[in-house]
Design a protein around this motif. Structure first.
Motif, short mmCIF file in Angstrom:
data_model
loop_
_atom_site.label_atom_id
_atom_site.label_comp_id
_atom_site.label_asym_id
_atom_site.label_seq_id
_atom_site.Cartn_x
_atom_site.Cartn_y
_atom_site.Cartn_z
N MET A 55 -6.55 1.29 6.08
CA MET A 55 -7.53 0.22 5.91
C MET A 55 -7.40 -0.71 7.36
O MET A 55 -8.00 -1.22 8.03
CB MET A 55 -6.96 -0.99 4.89
N LEU A 56 -6.01 -0.87 7.75
CA LEU A 56 -5.83 -1.54 9.21
C LEU A 56 -6.28 -1.06 10.32
O LEU A 56 -6.96 -1.43 11.32
CB LEU A 56 -4.28 -1.59 9.35
N ALA A 57 -6.78 0.77 10.07
CA ALA A 57 -7.57 1.29 11.21
C ALA A 57 -8.74 0.81 11.38
O ALA A 57 -9.57 1.06 12.46
CB ALA A 57 -7.10 2.70 11.14
N GLU A 58 -9.33 0.50 9.97
CA GLU A 58 -10.66 -0.14 10.08
C GLU A 58 -10.79 -1.81 10.39
O GLU A 58 -12.12 -2.17 10.36
CB GLU A 58 -11.39 0.04 8.90
N ALA A 59 -9.72 -2.45 10.31
CA ALA A 59 -9.54 -4.23 10.31
C ALA A 59 -9.97 -4.50 11.92
O ALA A 59 -9.70 -3.71 12.71
CB ALA A 59 -8.52 -4.35 9.99
N PHE A 60 -10.46 -5.64 11.85
CA PHE A 60 -10.67 -6.44 13.05
C PHE A 60 -9.14 -7.17 13.41
O PHE A 60 -8.33 -7.38 12.61
CB PHE A 60 -11.60 -7.46 12.87
N TYR A 61 -9.10 -7.40 14.84
CA TYR A 61 -8.11 -8.30 15.15
C TYR A 61 -6.55 -7.51 14.84
O TYR A 61 -5.65 -8.10 14.88
CB TYR A 61 -8.10 -9.76 14.54
N THR A 62 -6.48 -6.37 14.85
CA THR A 62 -5.31 -5.70 14.43
C THR A 62 -4.43 -5.68 15.83
O THR A 62 -4.85 -5.85 16.90
CB THR A 62 -5.31 -4.33 14.02
N GLU A 63 -2.99 -5.80 15.68
CA GLU A 63 -2.12 -5.85 16.67
C GLU A 63 -0.98 -4.59 16.29
O GLU A 63 -1.06 -4.24 15.06
CB GLU A 63 -1.45 -7.31 16.83
N ASP A 64 -0.07 -4.44 16.97
CA ASP A 64 0.98 -3.51 16.65
C ASP A 64 1.92 -3.85 15.61
O ASP A 64 2.44 -3.08 14.93
CB ASP A 64 2.02 -3.24 18.00
N ASN A 65 1.98 -5.38 15.29
CA ASN A 65 2.82 -5.81 14.32
C ASN A 65 1.81 -6.23 13.06
O ASN A 65 2.30 -6.92 11.95
CB ASN A 65 3.61 -7.11 14.90
N SER A 66 0.74 -5.67 12.83
CA SER A 66 -0.22 -5.86 11.50
C SER A 66 0.32 -5.36 10.44
O SER A 66 0.68 -4.14 10.50
CB SER A 66 -1.53 -5.35 11.94
N ARG A 67 0.13 -5.86 9.57
CA ARG A 67 0.34 -5.47 8.03
C ARG A 67 -0.58 -6.26 7.17
O ARG A 67 -1.12 -7.30 7.42
CB ARG A 67 1.80 -5.61 7.64
N LEU A 68 -0.67 -5.50 6.02
CA LEU A 68 -1.31 -6.21 4.75
C LEU A 68 -0.49 -6.93 3.84
O LEU A 68 0.62 -6.44 3.45
CB LEU A 68 -2.31 -5.26 4.21
N GLY A 69 -0.68 -8.25 3.83
CA GLY A 69 0.06 -9.18 2.96
C GLY A 69 0.36 -8.65 1.47
O GLY A 69 1.28 -8.69 0.69
N CYS A 70 -0.64 -8.03 1.09
CA CYS A 70 -0.85 -7.39 -0.47
C CYS A 70 0.25 -6.24 -0.51
O CYS A 70 0.69 -5.95 -1.60
CB CYS A 70 -2.12 -7.11 -0.97
N GLN A 71 0.45 -5.54 0.50
CA GLN A 71 1.57 -4.45 0.43
C GLN A 71 3.00 -4.97 0.82
O GLN A 71 3.91 -3.78 0.98
CB GLN A 71 1.09 -3.48 1.49
N ILE A 72 3.30 -6.12 1.08
CA ILE A 72 4.59 -6.63 1.19
C ILE A 72 5.14 -7.42 0.15
O ILE A 72 4.84 -8.67 -0.05
CB ILE A 72 4.71 -7.43 2.57
#
Length: 109
Positions: free
Chosen positions: A75-92
């Protein structure tokens, strides 16, 4: 009840120090929604299934987080504005180890 403190910088740049319960099996996206730190309908659109990236955030502290799942990575591979420290809040998931966690909400896609 055991609460931890999390620092969330919203999309306007304001940082909020909030309390999050560790005994309710909640995730970071649910906490952000609970405190209304993002406009209704702009975070957790898929309900926490790692299918929309609306809860993307940048982890700004050195906490060791659970390994990213294949679904989150895709999902992050398809998302906009990703950074090296990007995570999905729903998975934390909120746990005592996240005391002092610092995150910044990613811009709305």
């Amino acid at each position: 009840m055991s609460d931890i403190h999390i620092h969330v910088t919203d999309r306007e740049g304001t940082t909020h120090k909030i309390e999050a319960p560790t005994d309710m099996n909640m995730n970071l996206m649910e906490i952000v929604r609970m405190y209304e730190l993002a406009p209704e309908g702009t975070i957790g659109v898929c309900g926490g299934m790692a299918m929309c990236a609306s809860c993307q955030c940048y982890v700004e502290s050195d906490h060791e987080l659970p390994e990213m799942s294949d679904d989150e990575d895709a999902m992050l591979a398809e998302a906009f504005y990703t950074e090296d420290n990007s995570r999905l809040g729903c998975q934390i998931h909120i746990s005592p180890e996240l005391e002092g966690l610092k995150i910044k909400l990613a811009p709305e896609s």
